[in-house]
Design a protein around this motif. Structure first.
Motif, PDB file in Angstrom:
ATOM      1  N   PRO A  42       1.758  18.808  -8.473  1.00 29.46           N
ATOM      2  CA  PRO A  42       1.792  19.683  -7.281  1.00 29.46           C
ATOM      3  C   PRO A  42       0.808  20.833  -7.358  1.00 29.46           C
ATOM      4  CG  PRO A  42       3.992  19.168  -8.059  1.00 29.46           C
ATOM      5  CD  PRO A  42       3.036  18.753  -9.129  1.00 29.46           C
ATOM      6  N   ALA A  49       2.683  19.449   8.750  1.00 31.32           N
ATOM      7  CA  ALA A  49       2.931  19.367   7.311  1.00 31.32           C
ATOM      8  C   ALA A  49       4.162  20.210   7.027  1.00 31.32           C
ATOM      9  CB  ALA A  49       1.745  19.893   6.531  1.00 31.32           C
ATOM     10  N   ALA A  50       4.952  19.734   6.100  1.00 31.73           N
ATOM     11  CA  ALA A  50       6.242  20.392   5.900  1.00 31.73           C
ATOM     12  C   ALA A  50       6.599  20.464   4.424  1.00 31.73           C
ATOM     13  CB  ALA A  50       7.333  19.631   6.657  1.00 31.73           C
ATOM     14  N   VAL A  51       7.288  21.531   4.078  1.00 35.46           N
ATOM     15  CA  VAL A  51       7.949  21.566   2.781  1.00 35.46           C
ATOM     16  C   VAL A  51       9.219  20.738   2.918  1.00 35.46           C
ATOM     17  CG1 VAL A  51       7.069  23.732   1.906  1.00 35.46           C
ATOM     18  CG2 VAL A  51       9.004  23.756   3.429  1.00 35.46           C
ATOM     19  N   ALA A 109       7.352  23.170  -4.918  1.00 32.11           N
ATOM     20  CA  ALA A 109       7.723  21.853  -5.442  1.00 32.11           C
ATOM     21  C   ALA A 109       7.489  21.737  -6.940  1.00 32.11           C
ATOM     22  CB  ALA A 109       6.918  20.775  -4.722  1.00 32.11           C
ATOM     23  N   ILE A 168      11.981  18.109  -4.472  1.00 34.45           N
ATOM     24  CA  ILE A 168      11.254  18.987  -3.568  1.00 34.45           C
ATOM     25  C   ILE A 168       9.812  18.510  -3.513  1.00 34.45           C
ATOM     26  CG2 ILE A 168      10.568  20.734  -5.252  1.00 34.45           C
ATOM     27  CD1 ILE A 168      11.584  22.781  -3.106  1.00 34.45           C
ATOM     28  N   GLY A 169       9.205  18.689  -2.356  1.00 33.34           N
ATOM     29  CA  GLY A 169       7.851  18.194  -2.190  1.00 33.34           C
ATOM     30  C   GLY A 169       7.314  18.561  -0.825  1.00 33.34           C
ATOM     31  N   PHE A 170       6.542  17.677  -0.267  1.00 25.51           N
ATOM     32  CA  PHE A 170       5.975  17.964   1.047  1.00 25.51           C
ATOM     33  C   PHE A 170       5.911  16.679   1.860  1.00 25.51           C
ATOM     34  CE2 PHE A 170       1.709  16.236   1.477  1.00 25.51           C
ATOM     35  CZ  PHE A 170       1.510  15.732   0.201  1.00 25.51           C
ATOM     36  N   SER A 171       5.738  16.866   3.164  1.00 22.47           N
ATOM     37  CA  SER A 171       5.660  15.730   4.080  1.00 22.47           C
ATOM     38  C   SER A 171       4.526  15.937   5.055  1.00 22.47           C
ATOM     39  CB  SER A 171       6.965  15.576   4.877  1.00 22.47           C
ATOM     40  OG  SER A 171       8.005  15.152   4.058  1.00 22.47           O
ATOM     41  N   LEU A 172       3.981  14.855   5.502  1.00 22.89           N
ATOM     42  CA  LEU A 172       3.053  14.866   6.628  1.00 22.89           C
ATOM     43  C   LEU A 172       3.698  14.030   7.722  1.00 22.89           C
ATOM     44  CD1 LEU A 172      -0.414  14.329   4.931  1.00 22.89           C
ATOM     45  CD2 LEU A 172       0.460  16.423   5.940  1.00 22.89           C
ATOM     46  N   LEU A 181      -1.976  26.169   8.386  1.00 24.70           N
ATOM     47  CA  LEU A 181      -1.541  24.889   7.850  1.00 24.70           C
ATOM     48  C   LEU A 181      -1.763  24.834   6.338  1.00 24.70           C
ATOM     49  CD1 LEU A 181      -0.358  22.352   9.158  1.00 24.70           C
ATOM     50  CD2 LEU A 181      -2.648  21.381   9.202  1.00 24.70           C
ATOM     51  N   LEU A 200      13.729  17.917  -9.509  1.00 24.00           N
ATOM     52  CA  LEU A 200      13.987  19.133 -10.280  1.00 24.00           C
ATOM     53  C   LEU A 200      15.077  18.815 -11.313  1.00 24.00           C
ATOM     54  CD1 LEU A 200      14.091  21.811  -7.447  1.00 24.00           C
ATOM     55  CD2 LEU A 200      12.202  21.250  -8.970  1.00 24.00           C
ATOM     56  N   LEU A 245       1.072  24.415   3.345  1.00 21.71           N
ATOM     57  CA  LEU A 245       1.000  23.315   2.383  1.00 21.71           C
ATOM     58  C   LEU A 245       0.924  23.836   0.950  1.00 21.71           C
ATOM     59  CD1 LEU A 245      -1.407  20.882   4.241  1.00 21.71           C
ATOM     60  CD2 LEU A 245       1.026  20.597   3.839  1.00 21.71           C
ATOM     61  N   ALA A 289       4.258  24.986  -0.089  1.00 24.43           N
ATOM     62  CA  ALA A 289       5.144  23.841  -0.336  1.00 24.43           C
ATOM     63  C   ALA A 289       4.897  23.254  -1.715  1.00 24.43           C
ATOM     64  CB  ALA A 289       4.911  22.780   0.736  1.00 24.43           C
ATOM     65  N   ALA A 290       3.642  23.091  -2.061  1.00 25.37           N
ATOM     66  CA  ALA A 290       3.342  22.488  -3.351  1.00 25.37           C
ATOM     67  C   ALA A 290       3.748  23.403  -4.496  1.00 25.37           C
ATOM     68  CB  ALA A 290       1.853  22.181  -3.420  1.00 25.37           C
ATOM     69  N   PHE A 342      -2.396  19.460  -6.335  1.00 29.18           N
ATOM     70  CA  PHE A 342      -2.376  19.195  -4.902  1.00 29.18           C
ATOM     71  C   PHE A 342      -2.482  20.489  -4.094  1.00 29.18           C
ATOM     72  CE2 PHE A 342      -0.108  18.510  -0.929  1.00 29.18           C
ATOM     73  CZ  PHE A 342      -0.856  17.464  -0.436  1.00 29.18           C
TER      74      PHE A 342
END
Lengths: 173, 503
Positions: free
Chosen positions: B7, B328-330, A20, B347-351, A9, B373, A13, A16-17, B10
């Motif tokens: 990001p 969690a996802a891109v 991004a 673009i980012g991420f999701s929960l 996980l 972007l 993540l 992904a960051a 993060f």
């Protein structure tokens, strides 16, 4: 949840960051360029009354903006970043266009405010340049008054100044 | 490459969290094996045991005919009714108490078969055929009677009336036997009457009601069944297998009392349709009901202990998805309505979290962060649009094996950061207020930070592994109020690839 699941996980993540945070490049021409004596061209100016040309360009996809400074003498590589002369003329880049297909940059400058800066009957001079590699632009400048007057030009990117130092900080006096 | 700051921060936090987070359960030595208690064992696929009522063929032939019965043909009491009841009760108790098997009685079979409309039609057809056959017989139209009654017998067998309604089936065979006798076909009559005796051994008749020849034939048929035995299963193996398959049963258990050697004996049999073999064949002397029940108990225990591994070692497959899922996802998003000249990507991420309330309904919530972007002309070059979205709602999810498809409509709240769009290249190069980019230039649009309310609907597919980890893809569409504000962003198409865990 197992430790392996947590690790997987976290990796996803993190990836992904990372993805991004980055975007596509669009600033190939961005930066400072100085003219050099063309290899096969005439050393005497024909379109411009001066020999040295310096560009400060901002590159935004198909659009280009910036300023053009003209100097009495041609630059050579020894000049590097040092500018020892006051420019003879300065103009804004008008209608700057970048065509990525053939790596071609065209723009024009208006020298009406600087009498004698150009030999063209009209005050507008057009640049038609091709990006040979990441640091060299070659092409010609010509009058837009219909006269068949053209002057070869070769420009070299100055590595000592990043694009971010150019944007918004250079201006015509 | 052009990078923005948050990001990175993060990502660093996530990696640290992921590397330090561990399950709360303490580690255990590798040799410490947890053998589950029986109650903790995984659920079995129990073998379904169909019980067909026990029959009693031990009545002496002289009891077949009664001098003053209530009706010419009636049902008598089985001679060993007490034994049959005790054995039946014990069978049911043992099977119901064993988790490896599941009890199925004839009433359940009847309910299963009656749910199909054609079953009711066949029963009605048989009733009409029997009535017509009887009318033909009464009018001595024997050939017509035989034809109709033979058809009725075939239909009745197809509907398993010899098991579900043995008296109805016995009536057909009795009528057929009488018709055959009238036609001078004693052999065929014996076969028909013997079938009557097999399915309805406690049937009794009024003495003198039928011709003497018929009485003798009936008595001979019942005696024959007593002497030679009715066969292990009254429906025969082929039809029994079909019946078991139709009602979803694996094993049939049945039996009967007979006097093959003079002494009454109970023959208990069990047939497994998958292995196509008898897995129990026990002969128990009929003495007292308790002793018979005890003997049945032992026999059944042996059978259950030796059930084929397919029945006892086939755990019901555990659903791949648990009640709660978290992933969690891109994420990638595109606004179809945008103030820039070209489309720009986010673009980012999701929960994502989902809680199954009751199949197929689930509640869900999503938290999503996007960073824009640069677009092709870098209209957004000098400022990023950062959006934070929260979506919640109720959806439906359909699971098949390791796959889960879902549709999730919900309400969305989005915060969009302030941002500036510069469509003039001079305004990207020169600062605002420069002669080439005056403050009121057409090429600049400022957007304040805003909170948008809207709808979102997502469709997706997830694939889970046995460990609970799953991969999910989904795409969604958002619409914000007001739906058509040309200077803003709207109609967000999002897509995600996620990794999650289901509990």
């Amino acid at each position: 949840m197992s430790g392996r699941a947590f690790a997987a996980l976290g990796a996803v993540l993190g990836f992904a960051a990372l993805v991004a945070s980055c975007g596509p490049p669009s600033d190939l021409l961005c930066g400072r360029w100085q003219s050099r004596a063309p290899a096969n061209g005439s050393q005497s100016p024909s379109v411009l009354a001066t020999s040295g040309v310096e560009l400060y360009l901002g590159h935004f996809g198909p659009e280009v903006a910036g300023i053009v400074r003209l100097y009495p003498a041609q630059f050579d590589s020894d000049d590097d970043c040092g500018i020892n002369d006051q420019p003879a003329a300065c103009a804004y880049v008008d209608n700057g266009r970048w065509r990525s297909g053939d790596s071609r940059l065209t723009f024009s400058i208006d020298l009406a405010a600087v009498p004698g800066a150009t030999t063209c009957s009209a005050s507008r001079v057009e640049f038609d340049l091709t990006l040979r590699d990441s640091d060299h632009l070659e092409g010609e400048m010509r009058c837009v008054d219909g006269a068949a007057l053209a002057q070869p030009v070769a420009l070299e990117r100055l590595g000592c100044q990043e694009c971010v130092d150019v944007l918004g900080k250079e201006d015509c006096p | 490459m052009r990078c923005v700051g948050w990001p990175k921060l993060f990502a660093a936090v996530l990696v640290v969290v992921a590397s330090t987070a561990r399950p709360a359960r303490a580690s255990r030595p590798a040799t410490d094996v947890d053998w589950p208690a029986w109650s903790d064992a995984p659920p079995w696929n129990p073998a379904v045991v169909l019980f067909m009522p026990l029959r009693d063929y031990s009545a002496p032939p002289q009891d077949l005919f009664v001098a003053s019965p209530p009706k010419p043909v009636f049902e008598g009491a089985p001679p060993h009714a007490e034994v049959l009841d005790a054995v039946t009760n014990r069978l049911e108790a043992v099977v119901r108490a064993d988790p490896r098997v599941k009890w199925l009685d004839l009433e359940s079979v009847r309910s299963t078969l009656e749910r199909k409309p054609e079953f009711g039609r066949v029963v009605q057809l048989v009733d009409r055929q029997v009535a017509l056959g009887r009318e033909y017989y009464d009018n001595t139209r024997l050939d017509d009677a035989a034809r109709v009654l033979e058809a009725a017998r075939g239909d009745a067998e197809g509907a398993y009336l010899d098991v579900l309604a043995p008296q109805v089936f016995a009536n057909i065979e009795l009528l057929l036997g009488l018709v055959y006798l009238e036609q001078g076909k004693p052999g065929a009559a014996h076969v028909a009457l013997r079938r009557m005796a097999r399915v309805d051994p406690t049937r009794r008749f009024e003495r003198g009601y039928y011709p003497r020849e018929a009485e003798e034939a009936i008595a001979q048929a019942y005696t024959d069944v007593q002497m030679t035995g009715p066969g292990d299963i009254v429906t025969g193996l082929e039809r029994t297998e079909r019946l078991l398959a139709r009602v979803g049963a694996d094993i049939v258990v049945t039996g009967f009392v007979a006097r093959p050697t003079g002494q009454p004996q109970l023959l208990l049999v069990a047939y497994d349709r998958r292995s196509k073999a008898f897995i129990l064949r026990e002969t128990i002397p009929v003495r007292s009901a308790p002793r018979c029940a005890r003997a049945v108990d032992l026999a059944l225990s042996r059978m259950l202990a030796c059930l084929s591994p397919r029945h006892v070692a086939q755990p019901r497959s555990k659903p791949a998805f648990g009640r709660f899922s978290l992933d969690a996802a891109v994420a990638h998003g595109v606004y179809f309505l945008h103030p820039t000249r070209d489309i720009f990507h986010n673009i980012g991420f999701s929960l994502n979290a989902a809680l199954r309330v009751r199949r197929p309904v689930e509640l869900f919530a999503k938290l999503n962060l996007y960073s824009s972007l640069p677009d092709r002309r870098a209209d957004l070059e000098t400022s990023d649009l950062v959006t934070a979205r929260f979506i919640a709602g109720g959806g439906v999810a359909f699971e098949r094996g390791v796959f889960k498809g879902f549709v999730r409509p919900g309400v969305e709240v989005q915060y969009a950061s302030p941002f500036t769009v510069r469509t003039s290249p001079d305004c990207k190069f020169f600062p605002l207020g420069h002669p080439r980019c005056p403050a009121d230039a057409d090429g600049i649009q400022h957007f304040d930070g805003s909170v948008l309310l809207g709808f979102n609907v997502a469709v997706g597919l997830a694939v889970a592994t046995r460990t609970g980890i799953y991969v999910a893809i989904q795409t969604s569409m958002s619409l914000y109020f007001p739906f058509l504000r040309a200077s803003d962003v709207n109609f967000l198409l999002g897509s995600e690839l996620g990794l999650g865990f289901t509990f």
